[in-house]
Every structure is written in C-alpha cells, then in structure tokens.
Design a protein around this motif. Structure first.
Motif, PDB file in Angstrom:
ATOM      1  N   ASP A 149      29.271  56.951  49.209  1.00  0.00           N
ATOM      2  CA  ASP A 149      30.072  56.265  48.241  1.00  0.00           C
ATOM      3  C   ASP A 149      30.091  54.685  48.628  1.00  0.00           C
ATOM      4  O   ASP A 149      31.564  54.390  49.115  1.00  0.00           O
ATOM      5  CB  ASP A 149      31.584  56.993  48.287  1.00  0.00           C
ATOM      6  CG  ASP A 149      31.451  58.390  47.841  1.00  0.00           C
ATOM      7  OD1 ASP A 149      30.454  58.699  46.646  1.00  0.00           O
ATOM      8  OD2 ASP A 149      31.952  59.226  48.528  1.00  0.00           O
ATOM      9  N   TYR A 150      29.158  53.983  48.625  1.00  0.00           N
ATOM     10  CA  TYR A 150      29.299  52.725  49.169  1.00  0.00           C
ATOM     11  C   TYR A 150      30.358  51.841  47.978  1.00  0.00           C
ATOM     12  O   TYR A 150      30.273  51.952  46.892  1.00  0.00           O
ATOM     13  CB  TYR A 150      27.986  51.940  48.985  1.00  0.00           C
ATOM     14  CG  TYR A 150      26.829  52.292  50.216  1.00  0.00           C
ATOM     15  CD1 TYR A 150      27.416  52.184  51.581  1.00  0.00           C
ATOM     16  CD2 TYR A 150      25.844  53.096  49.619  1.00  0.00           C
ATOM     17  CE1 TYR A 150      26.572  52.599  52.594  1.00  0.00           C
ATOM     18  CE2 TYR A 150      24.948  53.409  50.758  1.00  0.00           C
ATOM     19  CZ  TYR A 150      25.228  53.211  52.094  1.00  0.00           C
ATOM     20  OH  TYR A 150      24.494  53.481  53.114  1.00  0.00           O
ATOM     21  N   ALA A 151      31.113  50.860  48.999  1.00  0.00           N
ATOM     22  CA  ALA A 151      32.204  50.179  48.115  1.00  0.00           C
ATOM     23  C   ALA A 151      31.812  48.459  48.667  1.00  0.00           C
ATOM     24  O   ALA A 151      31.121  48.238  49.484  1.00  0.00           O
ATOM     25  CB  ALA A 151      33.546  50.432  48.458  1.00  0.00           C
ATOM     26  N   LYS A 152      32.147  47.693  47.564  1.00  0.00           N
ATOM     27  CA  LYS A 152      31.957  46.226  47.981  1.00  0.00           C
ATOM     28  C   LYS A 152      33.467  45.683  48.035  1.00  0.00           C
ATOM     29  O   LYS A 152      34.166  46.045  46.962  1.00  0.00           O
ATOM     30  CB  LYS A 152      30.933  45.709  46.859  1.00  0.00           C
ATOM     31  CG  LYS A 152      29.569  46.455  47.038  1.00  0.00           C
ATOM     32  CD  LYS A 152      28.796  45.830  48.248  1.00  0.00           C
ATOM     33  CE  LYS A 152      27.489  46.338  48.439  1.00  0.00           C
ATOM     34  NZ  LYS A 152      26.835  45.799  49.636  1.00  0.00           N
ATOM     35  N   PHE A 153      33.612  44.479  48.584  1.00  0.00           N
ATOM     36  CA  PHE A 153      34.724  43.571  48.426  1.00  0.00           C
ATOM     37  C   PHE A 153      34.369  42.921  47.104  1.00  0.00           C
ATOM     38  O   PHE A 153      33.129  42.679  47.000  1.00  0.00           O
ATOM     39  CB  PHE A 153      34.776  42.682  49.773  1.00  0.00           C
ATOM     40  CG  PHE A 153      35.084  43.764  50.886  1.00  0.00           C
ATOM     41  CD1 PHE A 153      36.319  44.283  51.159  1.00  0.00           C
ATOM     42  CD2 PHE A 153      34.351  43.400  52.077  1.00  0.00           C
ATOM     43  CE1 PHE A 153      36.695  45.051  52.121  1.00  0.00           C
ATOM     44  CE2 PHE A 153      34.733  43.982  53.341  1.00  0.00           C
ATOM     45  CZ  PHE A 153      35.924  44.990  53.266  1.00  0.00           C
ATOM     46  N   SER A 154      35.552  42.394  46.571  1.00  0.00           N
ATOM     47  CA  SER A 154      35.322  41.622  45.167  1.00  0.00           C
ATOM     48  C   SER A 154      34.815  40.286  45.498  1.00  0.00           C
ATOM     49  O   SER A 154      35.279  39.588  46.287  1.00  0.00           O
ATOM     50  CB  SER A 154      36.612  41.584  44.600  1.00  0.00           C
ATOM     51  OG  SER A 154      36.578  40.789  43.382  1.00  0.00           O
ATOM     52  N   SER A 155      33.802  39.680  44.659  1.00  0.00           N
ATOM     53  CA  SER A 155      33.509  38.462  44.841  1.00  0.00           C
ATOM     54  C   SER A 155      33.996  37.631  43.432  1.00  0.00           C
ATOM     55  O   SER A 155      33.292  36.636  43.176  1.00  0.00           O
ATOM     56  CB  SER A 155      31.826  38.583  44.829  1.00  0.00           C
ATOM     57  OG  SER A 155      31.256  39.068  43.906  1.00  0.00           O
ATOM     58  N   ALA A 156      34.745  38.381  42.670  1.00  0.00           N
ATOM     59  CA  ALA A 156      35.018  37.769  41.478  1.00  0.00           C
ATOM     60  C   ALA A 156      36.002  36.649  41.963  1.00  0.00           C
ATOM     61  O   ALA A 156      36.784  36.443  42.776  1.00  0.00           O
ATOM     62  CB  ALA A 156      35.666  38.758  40.387  1.00  0.00           C
ATOM     63  N   ALA A 157      35.983  35.512  40.822  1.00  0.00           N
ATOM     64  CA  ALA A 157      36.805  34.356  41.094  1.00  0.00           C
ATOM     65  C   ALA A 157      38.384  34.812  41.063  1.00  0.00           C
ATOM     66  O   ALA A 157      39.267  34.354  41.877  1.00  0.00           O
ATOM     67  CB  ALA A 157      36.764  33.304  40.005  1.00  0.00           C
ATOM     68  N   VAL A 158      38.654  35.829  40.229  1.00  0.00           N
ATOM     69  CA  VAL A 158      39.977  36.485  40.190  1.00  0.00           C
ATOM     70  C   VAL A 158      40.016  37.742  40.761  1.00  0.00           C
ATOM     71  O   VAL A 158      39.243  38.607  40.317  1.00  0.00           O
ATOM     72  CB  VAL A 158      40.539  36.501  38.751  1.00  0.00           C
ATOM     73  CG1 VAL A 158      41.997  37.074  38.351  1.00  0.00           C
ATOM     74  CG2 VAL A 158      40.503  35.102  38.248  1.00  0.00           C
ATOM     75  N   ASN A 159      41.221  38.114  41.570  1.00  0.00           N
ATOM     76  CA  ASN A 159      41.162  39.203  42.245  1.00  0.00           C
ATOM     77  C   ASN A 159      41.497  40.423  41.391  1.00  0.00           C
ATOM     78  O   ASN A 159      42.613  40.077  40.617  1.00  0.00           O
ATOM     79  CB  ASN A 159      42.125  39.152  43.439  1.00  0.00           C
ATOM     80  CG  ASN A 159      42.054  40.296  44.325  1.00  0.00           C
ATOM     81  OD1 ASN A 159      41.625  41.507  44.071  1.00  0.00           O
ATOM     82  ND2 ASN A 159      42.518  40.151  45.715  1.00  0.00           N
ATOM     83  N   THR A 160      40.813  41.273  40.905  1.00  0.00           N
ATOM     84  CA  THR A 160      41.137  42.498  40.225  1.00  0.00           C
ATOM     85  C   THR A 160      41.637  43.482  40.606  1.00  0.00           C
ATOM     86  O   THR A 160      41.656  44.727  40.286  1.00  0.00           O
ATOM     87  CB  THR A 160      39.849  42.686  39.386  1.00  0.00           C
ATOM     88  OG1 THR A 160      38.980  43.314  40.437  1.00  0.00           O
ATOM     89  CG2 THR A 160      39.298  41.831  38.626  1.00  0.00           C
ATOM     90  N   GLY A 161      42.608  43.472  41.943  1.00  0.00           N
ATOM     91  CA  GLY A 161      42.962  44.609  42.635  1.00  0.00           C
ATOM     92  C   GLY A 161      42.010  44.843  44.097  1.00  0.00           C
ATOM     93  O   GLY A 161      42.675  45.769  44.832  1.00  0.00           O
TER      94      GLY A 161
END
Length: 628
Positions: A149-161
């Motif tokens: 169940d690999y997960a990734k840290f968010s790379s979006a400009a806006v943090n979505t949680g």
C-alpha cells in the motif's frame, strides 16, 4: 543382591529404578527446553485463540483455512522448506509470507485442491509436502508478492490534507553553513554525509504506506499513513515507530508522525490493545510500551497541546483515555503484572500462564509450540522486542522483571500524571503520581544491585531466582528516566556501564556483555539502544562521551551504507559495523530499510551538526570508503 530375599530385593531395586527413570525424564525435559525451535504435530483438538482482547472478530481467510493452519504448524513442512531454500528454490522462504497471503480463488467457490483428492473437507494431514506447497502457490498470493500500500507525500501546490513533500533534508542548510556543501550545490552531490542524509530523507517515502480500506487479509486497517521498518516487515511496528517518528520529525514530516500516533490510538479504541504490529495475528500481544514517549516527542515539537477543557473528540482527549486504558487493562489488568513483586513482566494473551493446556499457533514465525512453557516464552520474548536474547533471558523471558520495561512503565505513569494535570484532571493525576512513586520504590527493592549501583533484570520464577549477572543495554533506561541523582558517583556508574558495553575502538553499544546465539545478544547493536544510551549520557552531563557515541555510530552506519550499495540496515556488529550473519544462524536476516536506524542516524547527525563535528565525520568516512 546375594543374601537378600526377593522382597528385600524389590524394596531396594524398585526405588532405584524409579529414581533413575525420573532423572532421565528430567534430563530429557531440560534438553527439550533448550530446543529453541521445537515444533510438532499438535492434537486435533488444538485450541487456537487469535484475539483474546477483542472477541467476535472475523478471522482473515488465510488464517481460517484448515490446510494453511496445518501447514503453519507442521514440522515436516517446515523442514521441507528449509531444504528447498538450501537447494536454491525460493518459492516460499519465510512463513510470514504465508501468514500474510491473500486468496487468489473466488471466496464463494473456495480453494483448488490437488487433483488426486476429491473431497473438500481436508485439513492437510494427508497432503504430501509437494501437494502442500502446490496448494499454497495455486490458491494464494504470498505476502511479499502483494502490491504494498505505497503512499506518497503530496506534491500539490495546495495541501489537501496530506503531508507536503519536502525535497531535501532540513539539515542540508546546516551542511552549507559548515562548508560541507556550497550554497549552490544540489542535494545528491558528491558529499558523502550529504548524499547519505538525502537518501535517508527520501527513504521515508519508500517506506510510507497507507491502507485505504478494510481488506480480507491479516493486515489491520489504519486511518493514517505510516512508515514501515523495511525488508520483511511490511506493517507498522509499535516500538520501532517511536524512532521512526523521531526521524520523520527531523525530516520535517511532523504531520505524518502525529498520524502514526493517532493510528495507535485507533487500534486501542477498536481492539482493546496496542498490538505488536497492525496484523491480525499480533492482537494477542503488545510490545515495549513507548506510547507516552511518542506523545512527549510530539508535544515537545508542538504537534500536540494538552490543556484544560479540550474537546472530547480531540486527539489529546482520546490519548488520555487510551493511555489510562492501556496501562490499566493491559499492564495492570493481566498477568503481565506480578502481584508479589509489584512490578511487570512480558506475557501474552494467547495461552498465557492462566491456561497451561492451551496450544497456540504463531503464524508469523511458522511454528506451533506444543508445550505451554514454550508458547509463553516465545511470545513473551516477541512482546519484549528482544527476540531473541538468550544471554539475557535464556528460554524464560516470562520469568523476568525486565529493567527497561519497568522503568518505561515508571516513566509512563509519571508522564500520564503530568498530562492529566495539564488537562485539569487532578484526581487522575494524583492517582498516577502515586503509582509512579510505588513503582519507583519497587524498582529499588527488587532491581538495584547495591554493589555496582546498576539496575538489572530480576528473575522471579524458575531456577536461579535473583538479579541477573548479565549486563545489558537495558540498564541505560534508569538513566534515561532520571532515576539517579546528579552526583559524580552516578556519572561513574554510567561511565562504567558504557565502558562495559562499548569497548575501546568499538563503534556502537553492545546489546549484552556476553555473546550468544540470538540477534539481541553480544555485540549485535541496535539503533534504539544506542539512542537511549546517547540521551542518557546527555542527561547526566557526559557530553564528550555522548559526542563520541553519536560520531562512532553514525560513522558505522554510513560507512556500511556506502560499502553495501547505498542501503541502510537493521542491525550491525558493534566492533566493525559488519552486517554479515554467522553461518547456520537462526537470525532471520539483516533487513534493509531501515526505519529506526534511519531515525537514530537523523537525530545523531543533527547533534553532530550543532557541535560542528560533521566535517570530521565526512573526513573519516572518506578515509574508510574513498571519495567519489
């Protein structure tokens, strides 16, 4: 027997025969207890109790399969697999692969049986070894073949949680300041410390997992992302997570660390225990109780705030309830509490000392212990996290009052008293403060060696009752929790302990002062024990010794990193950093990853940076491995 009548002969001879028989029986029993992997074919009436703290749970498909249960407990199959490994066939190399397997078949129609057997009511007893192996490979996807169940840290400009990805370790700026990197150098350049640090930073995402939903395998759902240790360890382990969280915070991933703590809150709320790991078969035991150390870590980093009148649904409020329940129900409320001594031991919830007739399958190791004593011993050792330490516990870990466990629970009650006080619950605070004082008194009564000044393990049952004669790194925990005063005599005791477990020119702390067959014996060295020793040295003002330990341990890990394909490992030989296992060893392997090693090195490098010692570390690494 000349001159004796037949009746007189019997009077003399029969007692001698009885004594001889009982002696041989006792010797055979003693020899059997030395067999650390004794397994056998249990009776058909074997009682398997997976979830003693949470009744009514649905057993995962793989652990409901009669043939899988038979396979996990069958000595012949175990030996067959060992022969298979020696022959270079690596289809099934680890019983944990089977315990963690997922069914490939349609649940409604059931598994596919070998062709020469028509009935569907088999329990596996009449299958050949090859048929058992074929059955497994045809019907199940083995644990290590399951897509993680690999997960990734968010790379979006806006943090979505989600936690926002941090591209380079925060310590990079310190490296620039100390001249180890130029201001325009990119992470991943030619600097040895910087490169290893950046690989460590990136490893968190490699080890990051997220379980999106409840699934029909042995993994327990967790609401937040978590970091696994690595290698064969594909789940969140309780005491590993404390040092993993330290590393996450050093990397700037405090939200993930907080989420991991909330996962343990969730597990207790749902299952009534903080289990060894988030697997179904771990629900019978907990692990070294670092829960409030995690809480303190997050509070110190402004990731938790305890105050009066917080919402009942807040994480802080939930933590208070779980902390109280975990101590009351699991430590004081089971046979982990030794009433006569007023202190604690490791035990388990499946078999335990309360039921000498129950036999329990231990699927993660692929064995079924056929005598209660072995059930209890192996599971107690697993709960300790020191699995296995024969120089420390022999074959009887359940008969010891371990020094690290009991000091951890003293610290636990002290911390919980403080949290209740901050939160406005004076009655509860007073209750736990009294409990801390009570435990402290019992520690002095039972665990203190008056001659050396060290607190040691105490054997309270079985043979050779009394204080252990083995010195272990567990004796750093009394210093970590401030049990000693600040007098010079206390520093001398601490120095003597360090010298006993870190001989001159050795790079890390030995686990025990005697060599043994287990991986928690002798000069095998483990990250958490080194970090506890380091923190103890700082607490008692032994800065020079703390600096040397941090420097040497970091040197050992980073040199090994470069000499072994840029990988971090689980354990090391303290004298030279070797990761090679002895020939014929029962040790399961030297796993790559590796969560708590990474966390400890991150802490040490931070301190070495503050002390201006990274240039010296860089030079020493280059000397031993060469510069790129």
């Amino acid at each position: 027997m000349v001159g004796l009548g037949f009746e007189a002969y019997l009077v003399v001879k029969i007692p001698l025969l009885i004594i001889l028989f009982l002696t041989l029986l006792q010797l055979a029993h003693a020899r059997a207890l030395q067999c650390r992997d004794l397994v056998g074919r249990p009776k058909a009436t074997m009682d398997v109790d997976w979830t003693p703290y949470s009744k009514g749970l649905k057993t995962p498909t793989v652990l409901s399969d009669k043939i899988i249960i038979h396979l996990l407990k069958d000595e012949g199959f175990r030996l067959f697999l060992l022969k298979q490994i020696k022959a270079g066939k690596r289809q099934v190399t680890d019983f944990k692969q089977i315990a963690d397997a997922e069914p490939l078949y349609n649940i409604a129609s059931g598994p596919v049986y070998p062709k020469n057997l028509n009935s569907r009511d088999h329990d596996g007893t009449d299958f050949s070894h090859r048929q058992l192996l074929d059955y497994v490979l045809k019907n199940y996807r083995l644990g290590d073949a399951i897509t993680p169940d690999y997960a990734k840290f968010s790379s979006a400009a806006v943090n979505t949680g989600q936690e926002m990805r941090i591209e380079s370790h925060p310590l990079q700026q310190a490296l620039i300041r100390q001249g180890l990197l130029t201001a325009d150098a990119a992470p991943g350049g030619k600097n040895l410390v910087a490169d290893a640090l950046q690989k460590l930073h990136k490893s968190w995402e490699v080890l990051l997992r997220r379980t999106e939903k409840e699934i029909d395998d042995t993994k327990l759902f967790l609401p937040n992302a978590y970091v696994v240790a690595g290698g064969r360890f594909r789940e969140s382990y309780f005491w590993d997570s404390f040092w993993i969280m330290k590393g996450l915070i050093e990397s700037g991933y405090g939200k993930t660390a907080r989420g991991m703590l909330e996962n343990y809150v969730y597990l207790f709320e749902k299952y009534g225990i903080i289990p060894n790991g988030n697997r179904f078969y771990y629900l019978t035991r907990t692990q070294f109780p670092v829960f409030l150390e995690m809480v303190t870590l997050l509070e110190q980093n402004n990731l938790l705030t305890f105050k009066k009148n917080v919402s009942a649904n807040s994480l802080e409020s939930r933590i208070l309830k779980v902390s109280d329940g975990y101590y009351t129900n699991i430590w004081r409320g089971t046979d982990r509490y030794v009433e006569a001594a007023g202190l604690f031991r490791y035990s388990d919830g499946a078999g335990g000392s309360s039921d000498p007739h129950k036999v329990v399958t231990r699927p993660e190791a692929g064995v079924t212990e056929i005598r209660h004593e072995e059930v209890h011993a192996k599971r107690a050792a697993a709960e300790s996290g020191w699995d296995f330490s024969y120089t420390r516990f022999g074959d009887e870990p359940q008969n010891y009052l371990p020094v690290d466990l009991n000091f951890m629970l003293m610290g636990y009650t002290e911390k919980l008293a403080g949290l209740f006080k901050k939160s406005g619950y004076e009655t509860k605070s007073n209750q736990y403060q009294k409990e801390a004082v009570r435990i402290k008194s019992k520690l002095n009564e039972h665990l203190l060696n008056q001659r050396t000044g060290l607190y040691l393990d105490y054997k309270f049952a079985g043979n050779n009752i009394g204080l252990s004669k083995v010195i272990t790194a567990a004796s750093f925990f009394p210093f970590y929790f401030g049990m000693y005063d600040a007098a010079s005599a206390s520093k001398t005791i601490l120095k003597n302990l360090l010298n006993a477990l870190k001989p001159k020119n050795h790079l890390a702390v030995h686990t025990t002062d005697k060599e043994g067959a287990g991986q928690w014996d002798g000069s095998w060295s483990w990250a958490p024990l080194n970090e506890i020793a380091f923190q103890s040295l700082l607490k008692y003002g032994l800065a020079a010794e703390a600096k040397k330990l941090a420097f040497d341990y970091s040197l050992m890990v980073l040199v090994t990193f470069y000499k072994n394909g840029n990988k971090y490992f689980e354990k090391f030989r303290a004298e030279d950093g070797s990761i090679k296992l002895p020939a014929g060893s029962e040790i399961y392997g030297n796993e790559e990853g590796f969560g708590w090693t990474n966390g400890t090195v991150a802490v040490f490098l931070h301190h070495l940076s503050d002390w201006g010692l990274l240039p010296a570390l860089e030079a020493e690494i280059a000397k031993r491995v060469g510069t790129p």
